[in-house]
Design an enzyme around this catalytic site. Structure first.
Site, PDB file in Angstrom:
ATOM      1  CD1 TRP A 274      11.769 -33.766  38.918  1.00  0.00           C
ATOM      2  CD2 TRP A 274      13.395 -34.879  39.984  1.00  0.00           C
ATOM      3  NE1 TRP A 274      12.925 -33.669  38.173  1.00  0.00           N
ATOM      4  CE2 TRP A 274      13.932 -34.332  38.806  1.00  0.00           C
ATOM      5  CE3 TRP A 274      14.228 -35.628  40.822  1.00  0.00           C
ATOM      6  CZ2 TRP A 274      15.269 -34.516  38.437  1.00  0.00           C
ATOM      7  CZ3 TRP A 274      15.564 -35.815  40.452  1.00  0.00           C
ATOM      8  CH2 TRP A 274      16.073 -35.268  39.276  1.00  0.00           C
ATOM      9  CG  ASN A 338      12.315 -26.849  43.800  1.00  0.00           C
ATOM     10  OD1 ASN A 338      12.709 -27.655  44.631  1.00  0.00           O
ATOM     11  ND2 ASN A 338      12.748 -26.842  42.548  1.00  0.00           N
ATOM     12  CD1 TRP A 356      24.805 -34.679  53.299  1.00  0.00           C
ATOM     13  CD2 TRP A 356      22.694 -35.083  53.897  1.00  0.00           C
ATOM     14  NE1 TRP A 356      24.660 -36.041  53.429  1.00  0.00           N
ATOM     15  CE2 TRP A 356      23.365 -36.319  53.794  1.00  0.00           C
ATOM     16  CE3 TRP A 356      21.348 -35.093  54.261  1.00  0.00           C
ATOM     17  CZ2 TRP A 356      22.748 -37.549  54.037  1.00  0.00           C
ATOM     18  CZ3 TRP A 356      20.730 -36.318  54.506  1.00  0.00           C
ATOM     19  CH2 TRP A 356      21.438 -37.520  54.394  1.00  0.00           C
TER      20      TRP A 356
HETATM   21  P1  FAD Z   1       5.243 -27.641  42.166  1.00  0.00           P
HETATM   22  O1  FAD Z   1       6.349 -27.026  41.365  1.00  0.00           O
HETATM   23  O2  FAD Z   1       3.872 -27.170  41.908  1.00  0.00           O
HETATM   24  O3  FAD Z   1       5.347 -29.218  41.932  1.00  0.00           O
HETATM   25  C1  FAD Z   1       4.220 -30.090  42.039  1.00  0.00           C
HETATM   26  C2  FAD Z   1       4.543 -31.224  42.972  1.00  0.00           C
HETATM   27  O4  FAD Z   1       5.618 -31.994  42.465  1.00  0.00           O
HETATM   28  C3  FAD Z   1       4.988 -30.772  44.355  1.00  0.00           C
HETATM   29  O5  FAD Z   1       3.893 -30.473  45.186  1.00  0.00           O
HETATM   30  C4  FAD Z   1       5.792 -31.980  44.833  1.00  0.00           C
HETATM   31  O6  FAD Z   1       4.942 -32.977  45.353  1.00  0.00           O
HETATM   32  C5  FAD Z   1       6.421 -32.481  43.539  1.00  0.00           C
HETATM   33  N1  FAD Z   1       7.789 -31.957  43.415  1.00  0.00           N
HETATM   34  C6  FAD Z   1       8.181 -30.805  42.814  1.00  0.00           C
HETATM   35  N2  FAD Z   1       9.523 -30.684  42.881  1.00  0.00           N
HETATM   36  C7  FAD Z   1       9.982 -31.772  43.530  1.00  0.00           C
HETATM   37  C8  FAD Z   1      11.272 -32.243  43.906  1.00  0.00           C
HETATM   38  N3  FAD Z   1      12.405 -31.570  43.615  1.00  0.00           N
HETATM   39  N4  FAD Z   1      11.354 -33.404  44.584  1.00  0.00           N
HETATM   40  C9  FAD Z   1      10.262 -34.136  44.883  1.00  0.00           C
HETATM   41  N5  FAD Z   1       9.012 -33.744  44.550  1.00  0.00           N
HETATM   42  C10 FAD Z   1       8.880 -32.591  43.873  1.00  0.00           C
HETATM   43  N6  FAD Z   1       9.205 -31.393  48.670  1.00  0.00           N
HETATM   44  C11 FAD Z   1       8.332 -31.941  49.535  1.00  0.00           C
HETATM   45  O7  FAD Z   1       7.195 -32.240  49.163  1.00  0.00           O
HETATM   46  N7  FAD Z   1       8.691 -32.210  50.831  1.00  0.00           N
HETATM   47  C12 FAD Z   1       9.932 -31.907  51.305  1.00  0.00           C
HETATM   48  O8  FAD Z   1      10.209 -32.164  52.473  1.00  0.00           O
HETATM   49  C13 FAD Z   1      10.852 -31.290  50.420  1.00  0.00           C
HETATM   50  N8  FAD Z   1      12.089 -30.922  50.851  1.00  0.00           N
HETATM   51  C14 FAD Z   1      12.975 -30.344  49.964  1.00  0.00           C
HETATM   52  C15 FAD Z   1      14.272 -30.015  50.407  1.00  0.00           C
HETATM   53  C16 FAD Z   1      15.172 -29.430  49.529  1.00  0.00           C
HETATM   54  C17 FAD Z   1      16.569 -29.097  50.001  1.00  0.00           C
HETATM   55  C18 FAD Z   1      14.810 -29.173  48.201  1.00  0.00           C
HETATM   56  C19 FAD Z   1      15.772 -28.552  47.224  1.00  0.00           C
HETATM   57  C20 FAD Z   1      13.544 -29.510  47.744  1.00  0.00           C
HETATM   58  C21 FAD Z   1      12.607 -30.104  48.612  1.00  0.00           C
HETATM   59  N9  FAD Z   1      11.309 -30.472  48.193  1.00  0.00           N
HETATM   60  C22 FAD Z   1      10.447 -31.054  49.074  1.00  0.00           C
HETATM   61  C23 FAD Z   1      10.956 -30.407  46.767  1.00  0.00           C
HETATM   62  C24 FAD Z   1      10.275 -29.109  46.288  1.00  0.00           C
HETATM   63  O9  FAD Z   1      11.007 -27.994  46.711  1.00  0.00           O
HETATM   64  C25 FAD Z   1       8.827 -28.977  46.760  1.00  0.00           C
HETATM   65  O10 FAD Z   1       8.113 -30.167  46.475  1.00  0.00           O
HETATM   66  C26 FAD Z   1       8.141 -27.819  46.037  1.00  0.00           C
HETATM   67  O11 FAD Z   1       8.806 -26.618  46.296  1.00  0.00           O
HETATM   68  C27 FAD Z   1       6.714 -27.733  46.516  1.00  0.00           C
HETATM   69  O12 FAD Z   1       6.068 -26.616  45.951  1.00  0.00           O
HETATM   70  P2  FAD Z   1       4.867 -26.832  44.944  1.00  0.00           P
HETATM   71  O13 FAD Z   1       3.913 -27.824  45.481  1.00  0.00           O
HETATM   72  O14 FAD Z   1       4.335 -25.489  44.614  1.00  0.00           O
HETATM   73  O15 FAD Z   1       5.634 -27.472  43.709  1.00  0.00           O
END
Ligand code: FAD
Length: 451
Positions: A274, A338, A356
């Site tokens: 993603w 997320n 948004w």
């Molecule tokens: P994990 O579940 O461990 O995922 C591993 C990695 O995958 C993440 O670190 C991230 O790099 C990537 N990833 C996971 N989900 C997504 C996703 N939906 N879209 C893109 N990459 C993803 N993520 C950001 O990095 N920066 C942002 O500014 C950001 N803004 C967001 C705004 C909204 C409204 C929403 C719904 C989601 C957003 N996300 C963003 C995506 C996601 O919520 C976060 O990447 C995630 O919560 C990070 O936590 P984690 O590293 O523990 O994720």
């Protein structure tokens, strides 16, 4: 004067798996490592508050690590083109290396600079380091870019596997007389009056060593349960790598290979997918943070903004438990789970009928992982105006989401405990009525799409 090389770091604040740094070291010349705080070039979006906090600490950690290996970090502030050219002159550099960026204004700066350096006889080369599949390498059968995630990710997985990560250099010989550098403290990246960063300090340790530790810890302890527990905000089951990937303290190549080598990567790789898709989308649609990707959404009938509703959402005072909990986690820690990001974003857009872009801006300012592609991409996905957002008129019910993903109330208890008392606050809007109003507004978009 011996020849020197310049490495210009941007969103890649690391020594391991850094192809630009490796290219400079391979020349066997002294290396100047440069970071430019660019808040002036046209189109460059100034960093939000939480991001500035992270940047300060990440640069400070990087400077220490460079010093341990014989190098120095040079800090300059101003339009990147001017500052890099100045640093090239000051250091008498004969070569400049950087890792590529994919946003529109950033690409324009980098292309101009590359051309002008080369015209002056300075070697200039760039490398892939922050995405696994560069946007122009992944195409549909008809040679266009992808707008739906699943075929995009399938096409990525059909490509040759991402290259293995490069090892971390042990020595980084700096020039005998380093060029002048700003003092990091003078950049004022940290908040002072008031110092709102207490929660960030409690929650995070920026810098490459902590990023690598977190990756190992996640792979060893959490990866097995990731597929099932990742949607539960209180489970602590996700990697928390997002700020580390955003600042490039760990490379996606390292994450990919270590996850694959563990033999249990499964669902986790598709989340990295993603991230790739968001950058792919931004590359092909540089206005992602300001313009609807699906143009029929320009017809969305946003009512006049109610500032009190926007502020209630920002402060976590909407009277809706999961929304309030999420918004307060964000304010306190610079991060939100997320699932809760989706619910809070849906509530802003679909229950409060607030554009948004207001939500995207708030997240931009408050998230430590605020990222040029992922933030806007996900906001548009939730709003329905973005890539692969079908069914775009879906409205998350925050109460059902809380029942499903925070069934025992751990998350709400931690962040918004008053919702679990005998007199919980009242929602600022009726969830059922506001849902109906949202669906009516989406009908206008449907009509515009048909017209
Ligand atoms: P994990 O579940 O461990 O995922 C591993 C990695 O995958 C993440 O670190 C991230 O790099 C990537 N990833 C996971 N989900 C997504 C996703 N939906 N879209 C893109 N990459 C993803 N993520 C950001 O990095 N920066 C942002 O500014 C950001 N803004 C967001 C705004 C909204 C409204 C929403 C719904 C989601 C957003 N996300 C963003 C995506 C996601 O919520 C976060 O990447 C995630 O919560 C990070 O936590 P984690 O590293 O523990 O994720």
């Amino acid at each position: 004067m011996p020849s020197t090389s310049l490495v210009w770091l941007r969103d890649d604040l690391r020594l391991a798996d850094n192809p630009a740094l490796r290219a400079a070291l391979d020349r066997d010349d002294p290396v100047t490592v440069l970071y430019v705080l660019d808040e002036e070039s046209p189109g460059i979006r100034p960093l939000g508050g939480a991001a500035r906090w992270w940047l300060h600490h990440s640069l400070s950690s990087l400077a220490e690590r460079l010093a341990e290996r014989g190098g120095t970090l040079v800090l300059r502030r101003g339009p990147a083109t001017r500052e890099v050219r100045k640093a090239v002159t000051d250091a008498s550099a004969t070569a400049v290396f950087w890792n590529r960026r994919y946003g529109g204004p950033e690409r324009a700066i980098d292309a101009d600079l590359k051309a002008s350096l080369r015209a002056d006889g300075v070697e200039a080369a760039s490398f892939a380091a922050s995405v696994l599949f560069e946007p122009w390498t992944v195409q549909t059968g008809t040679g266009t870019h992808f707008s739906v995630y699943s075929p995009f990710w399938r096409a990525c997985l059909n490509q040759p596997a991402p290259r293995p990560p490069l090892p971390e250099p042990r020595e980084i010989p700096g020039p005998r007389h380093p060029i002048a550098s700003d003092d990091l403290d003078d950049w004022g990246l940290l908040p002072t009056h008031p110092d709102w960063a207490g929660g960030l300090r409690e929650t995070w340790e920026p810098g490459e060593p902590a990023a690598r530790r977190r990756l190992r810890e996640f792979l060893d302890d959490d990866l097995d349960g990731y597929g099932t527990a990742r949607d539960q905000p209180a489970a602590g089951a996700t990697s928390l790598l997002s700020p580390r990937l955003r600042w490039g303290e760990v490379s996606p190549y390292t994450v990919w290979h270590e996850a694959v080598d563990s033999g249990r990567a499964g669902k986790f790789l598709s989340e990295l997918g993603w991230r790739e898709f968001a950058w792919h989308t931004l590359f092909h649609f540089p206005d992602l943070a300001t313009k609807n990707l699906r143009r029929e959404f320009d017809a969305f009938p946003w009512p006049r903004l109610k500032p009190s509703h926007l502020e209630a959402w920002q402060r976590g005072r909407t009277g809706v438990a999961l929304v309030d909990a999420g918004m307060r986690q964000l304010w306190h820690t610079g991060y939100m789970h997320n699932r809760v990001r989706m619910v809070t974003a849906s509530f802003l857009v679909k229950n409060l009928l607030i554009d948004w872009r207001h939500g995207e801006e708030w997240f931009w300012d408050t998230l430590v992982d605020a990222d040029g592609a992922n933030n806007a991409f996900n906001w548009q996905w939730v709003a329905g105006s973005g890539a692969d957002a079908a069914p775009y008129f879906r409205v998350f019910n925050p109460e059902l989401q809380a029942k499903k993903f925070d069934a025992d109330g751990h998350y709400v208890r931690e962040w918004a405990p008053e919702h679990l008392t005998e007199n919980p606050p009242e929602p600022i809007v009726d969830l059922g009525e506001s849902r109906k109003a949202a669906l009516a507004a989406y009908d206008v978009v449907k009509g515009a799409a048909r017209a």
